[in-house]
Motif scaffolding. Sequence first.
Motif, PDB file in Angstrom:
ATOM      1  N   ALA A 166       2.191 -10.924   5.823  1.00  0.00           N
ATOM      2  CA  ALA A 166       2.650  -9.635   6.302  1.00  0.00           C
ATOM      3  C   ALA A 166       3.655  -8.993   5.528  1.00  0.00           C
ATOM      4  O   ALA A 166       3.645  -7.705   5.389  1.00  0.00           O
ATOM      5  CB  ALA A 166       3.449 -10.223   7.720  1.00  0.00           C
ATOM      6  N   ASP A 167       4.362  -9.744   4.465  1.00  0.00           N
ATOM      7  CA  ASP A 167       5.171  -9.157   3.519  1.00  0.00           C
ATOM      8  C   ASP A 167       4.621  -8.556   2.368  1.00  0.00           C
ATOM      9  O   ASP A 167       5.352  -7.819   1.747  1.00  0.00           O
ATOM     10  CB  ASP A 167       6.133 -10.424   3.122  1.00  0.00           C
ATOM     11  CG  ASP A 167       5.381 -11.256   2.151  1.00  0.00           C
ATOM     12  OD1 ASP A 167       4.286 -11.797   2.524  1.00  0.00           O
ATOM     13  OD2 ASP A 167       5.931 -11.798   1.156  1.00  0.00           O
ATOM     14  N   LEU A 168       3.279  -8.535   2.218  1.00  0.00           N
ATOM     15  CA  LEU A 168       2.723  -7.839   1.041  1.00  0.00           C
ATOM     16  C   LEU A 168       2.192  -6.487   1.477  1.00  0.00           C
ATOM     17  O   LEU A 168       2.213  -6.168   2.768  1.00  0.00           O
ATOM     18  CB  LEU A 168       1.267  -8.741   0.684  1.00  0.00           C
ATOM     19  CG  LEU A 168       1.512 -10.035   0.543  1.00  0.00           C
ATOM     20  CD1 LEU A 168       0.169 -10.847   0.273  1.00  0.00           C
ATOM     21  CD2 LEU A 168       2.226 -10.190  -0.985  1.00  0.00           C
ATOM     22  N   ASP A 169       1.887  -5.664   0.512  1.00  0.00           N
ATOM     23  CA  ASP A 169       1.604  -4.426   0.956  1.00  0.00           C
ATOM     24  C   ASP A 169       0.159  -4.389   1.463  1.00  0.00           C
ATOM     25  O   ASP A 169      -0.669  -5.426   1.150  1.00  0.00           O
ATOM     26  CB  ASP A 169       1.578  -3.447  -0.404  1.00  0.00           C
ATOM     27  CG  ASP A 169       0.493  -3.577  -1.392  1.00  0.00           C
ATOM     28  OD1 ASP A 169      -0.521  -3.167  -1.066  1.00  0.00           O
ATOM     29  OD2 ASP A 169       0.992  -4.100  -2.509  1.00  0.00           O
ATOM     30  N   LEU A 170      -0.168  -3.334   2.072  1.00  0.00           N
ATOM     31  CA  LEU A 170      -1.367  -3.306   2.984  1.00  0.00           C
ATOM     32  C   LEU A 170      -2.748  -3.644   2.281  1.00  0.00           C
ATOM     33  O   LEU A 170      -3.508  -4.327   2.517  1.00  0.00           O
ATOM     34  CB  LEU A 170      -1.547  -1.990   3.869  1.00  0.00           C
ATOM     35  CG  LEU A 170      -2.841  -1.911   4.880  1.00  0.00           C
ATOM     36  CD1 LEU A 170      -2.788  -3.201   5.680  1.00  0.00           C
ATOM     37  CD2 LEU A 170      -2.799  -0.464   5.328  1.00  0.00           C
ATOM     38  N   GLU A 171      -2.713  -2.869   0.997  1.00  0.00           N
ATOM     39  CA  GLU A 171      -3.958  -3.100   0.243  1.00  0.00           C
ATOM     40  C   GLU A 171      -3.994  -4.627  -0.383  1.00  0.00           C
ATOM     41  O   GLU A 171      -5.169  -5.165  -0.371  1.00  0.00           O
ATOM     42  CB  GLU A 171      -3.707  -2.045  -0.960  1.00  0.00           C
ATOM     43  CG  GLU A 171      -4.975  -1.871  -1.668  1.00  0.00           C
ATOM     44  CD  GLU A 171      -4.778  -0.689  -2.848  1.00  0.00           C
ATOM     45  OE1 GLU A 171      -5.450  -0.941  -3.835  1.00  0.00           O
ATOM     46  OE2 GLU A 171      -4.450   0.414  -2.380  1.00  0.00           O
ATOM     47  N   LYS A 172      -3.101  -5.221  -0.669  1.00  0.00           N
ATOM     48  CA  LYS A 172      -3.103  -6.694  -1.170  1.00  0.00           C
ATOM     49  C   LYS A 172      -3.404  -7.323  -0.065  1.00  0.00           C
ATOM     50  O   LYS A 172      -4.382  -8.319  -0.359  1.00  0.00           O
ATOM     51  CB  LYS A 172      -1.668  -6.625  -1.841  1.00  0.00           C
ATOM     52  CG  LYS A 172      -1.762  -7.993  -2.396  1.00  0.00           C
ATOM     53  CD  LYS A 172      -2.511  -8.276  -3.687  1.00  0.00           C
ATOM     54  CE  LYS A 172      -2.344  -9.613  -4.432  1.00  0.00           C
ATOM     55  NZ  LYS A 172      -3.349  -9.695  -5.649  1.00  0.00           N
ATOM     56  N   ALA A 173      -2.878  -7.295   1.186  1.00  0.00           N
ATOM     57  CA  ALA A 173      -3.179  -8.180   2.172  1.00  0.00           C
ATOM     58  C   ALA A 173      -4.559  -8.150   2.703  1.00  0.00           C
ATOM     59  O   ALA A 173      -5.407  -9.185   3.001  1.00  0.00           O
ATOM     60  CB  ALA A 173      -2.316  -7.649   3.264  1.00  0.00           C
ATOM     61  N   ILE A 174      -5.190  -6.891   2.656  1.00  0.00           N
ATOM     62  CA  ILE A 174      -6.564  -6.654   2.998  1.00  0.00           C
ATOM     63  C   ILE A 174      -7.572  -7.294   1.720  1.00  0.00           C
ATOM     64  O   ILE A 174      -8.317  -8.010   1.977  1.00  0.00           O
ATOM     65  CB  ILE A 174      -7.151  -4.985   2.975  1.00  0.00           C
ATOM     66  CG1 ILE A 174      -6.433  -4.445   4.189  1.00  0.00           C
ATOM     67  CG2 ILE A 174      -8.666  -4.813   3.003  1.00  0.00           C
ATOM     68  CD1 ILE A 174      -6.453  -2.875   4.402  1.00  0.00           C
ATOM     69  N   HIS A 175      -7.052  -6.970   0.512  1.00  0.00           N
ATOM     70  CA  HIS A 175      -7.778  -7.765  -0.472  1.00  0.00           C
ATOM     71  C   HIS A 175      -7.957  -9.393  -0.371  1.00  0.00           C
ATOM     72  O   HIS A 175      -8.732  -9.835  -0.454  1.00  0.00           O
ATOM     73  CB  HIS A 175      -7.201  -7.443  -1.752  1.00  0.00           C
ATOM     74  CG  HIS A 175      -7.582  -8.269  -3.090  1.00  0.00           C
ATOM     75  ND1 HIS A 175      -8.924  -8.103  -3.621  1.00  0.00           N
ATOM     76  CD2 HIS A 175      -7.053  -9.341  -3.686  1.00  0.00           C
ATOM     77  CE1 HIS A 175      -9.025  -8.951  -4.564  1.00  0.00           C
ATOM     78  NE2 HIS A 175      -7.976  -9.647  -4.526  1.00  0.00           N
ATOM     79  N   LEU A 176      -6.664  -9.812  -0.221  1.00  0.00           N
ATOM     80  CA  LEU A 176      -6.557 -11.243   0.228  1.00  0.00           C
ATOM     81  C   LEU A 176      -7.396 -11.612   1.505  1.00  0.00           C
ATOM     82  O   LEU A 176      -7.788 -12.916   1.394  1.00  0.00           O
ATOM     83  CB  LEU A 176      -5.192 -11.703   0.094  1.00  0.00           C
ATOM     84  CG  LEU A 176      -4.314 -11.615  -1.146  1.00  0.00           C
ATOM     85  CD1 LEU A 176      -2.883 -11.900  -0.966  1.00  0.00           C
ATOM     86  CD2 LEU A 176      -5.219 -12.486  -2.195  1.00  0.00           C
TER      87      LEU A 176
END
Length: 70
Positions: free
Chosen positions: A11-21
């Motif tokens: 949740a603390d990551l930007d949306l693009e990074k969270a989706i990638h992960l």
Amino acid sequence: MDDDRIDDPLADLDLEKAIHLRWTLRDIKGRRLALSPVADEDIALLTARGLVEVSNGVPRLTEAGHDAIT
């Protein structure tokens, strides 16, 4: 704050990074690493957050990792 966001380990990551992960977690779960190699920094981040563990050089999802993509 929404309870789901509190429990979300990305949740603390930007949306693009969270989706990638999350896609990275799915690739690990589906054993698609030959087709979609995972960057060392992604493995390190997922391991630090308790979502992945590496055994004999092979990443595997932890229970928390499975929960993060269900």
